[in-house]
Design a protein around this motif. Sequence first.
Motif, mmCIF file in Angstrom:
data_model
loop_
_atom_site.group_PDB
_atom_site.id
_atom_site.type_symbol
_atom_site.label_atom_id
_atom_site.label_comp_id
_atom_site.label_asym_id
_atom_site.label_seq_id
_atom_site.Cartn_x
_atom_site.Cartn_y
_atom_site.Cartn_z
ATOM 1 N N PRO A 2 0.816 -1.213 0.000
ATOM 2 C CA PRO A 2 0.000 0.000 0.000
ATOM 3 C C PRO A 2 0.849 1.261 0.000
ATOM 4 C CG PRO A 2 -0.551 -1.431 1.871
ATOM 5 C CD PRO A 2 0.624 -2.022 1.176
ATOM 6 N N ARG A 3 0.318 2.292 -0.657
ATOM 7 C CA ARG A 3 0.985 3.594 -0.662
ATOM 8 C C ARG A 3 0.633 4.344 0.616
ATOM 9 N NH1 ARG A 3 -2.301 4.669 -4.864
ATOM 10 N NH2 ARG A 3 -2.344 6.862 -4.345
ATOM 11 N N PRO A 4 1.566 5.114 1.163
ATOM 12 C CA PRO A 4 1.253 5.896 2.360
ATOM 13 C C PRO A 4 0.258 7.010 2.028
ATOM 14 C CG PRO A 4 3.416 6.482 1.525
ATOM 15 C CD PRO A 4 2.938 5.319 0.696
ATOM 16 N N SER A 6 0.530 9.994 2.637
ATOM 17 C CA SER A 6 1.266 11.159 2.130
ATOM 18 C C SER A 6 1.602 11.050 0.642
ATOM 19 C CB SER A 6 2.539 11.377 2.940
ATOM 20 O OG SER A 6 3.367 10.233 2.880
ATOM 21 N N ALA A 7 1.270 9.927 0.002
ATOM 22 C CA ALA A 7 1.447 9.807 -1.451
ATOM 23 C C ALA A 7 0.376 10.601 -2.199
ATOM 24 C CB ALA A 7 1.409 8.340 -1.877
ATOM 25 N N GLU A 16 -1.110 12.170 7.547
ATOM 26 C CA GLU A 16 -0.893 10.730 7.685
ATOM 27 C C GLU A 16 -1.175 10.288 9.126
ATOM 28 O OE1 GLU A 16 2.986 8.373 6.684
ATOM 29 O OE2 GLU A 16 2.052 9.166 4.866
ATOM 30 N N SER A 26 -3.771 3.947 4.441
ATOM 31 C CA SER A 26 -3.160 3.977 3.107
ATOM 32 C C SER A 26 -3.900 4.944 2.186
ATOM 33 C CB SER A 26 -3.165 2.581 2.477
ATOM 34 O OG SER A 26 -4.477 2.211 2.098
ATOM 35 N N ALA A 27 -3.189 5.362 1.156
ATOM 36 C CA ALA A 27 -3.781 6.221 0.131
ATOM 37 C C ALA A 27 -4.916 5.489 -0.574
ATOM 38 C CB ALA A 27 -2.710 6.649 -0.872
ATOM 39 N N GLU A 28 -4.753 4.178 -0.768
ATOM 40 C CA GLU A 28 -5.783 3.397 -1.452
ATOM 41 C C GLU A 28 -7.101 3.402 -0.670
ATOM 42 O OE1 GLU A 28 -1.881 1.938 -2.983
ATOM 43 O OE2 GLU A 28 -2.638 2.342 -0.981
#
Length: 114
Positions: A2-4, A6-7, A16, A26-28
């Motif tokens: 997963p992307r953080p 903050s992405a 975050e 997560s960003a997702e």
Amino acid sequence: MPRPVSAIPNLGPASEAAFARAGIGSAEEIEAMGADAAYLRLLQSGTRPHFIGYYVLVMGLQGRPWNNCQGAEKQALRAAFDALKAEAESTPSKEKDRSRLEAVLDEIGLLHPR
């Protein structure tokens, strides 16, 4: 992997941490929920409402700079923010109650040593 959080454009470490406190890691997750549901979750977890924080999230999910919101669009986002804020205030929440309790305990010196 997963992307953080903050992405997402415009969001950093403070966002975050706030999302983590709300159980969003997560960003997702934020992308799947959408800006309104994610921001409502923040409010329900005890994060204080702030209009700029809301529209920064909306702009970030659209891939736009945070300051790219103006005129009628900004007014519409303000109305959506006010509705989310009212919903969060009217919805009982254990997390919100716990945050209030922790704030009071901290204020009177029982939570964290000064």
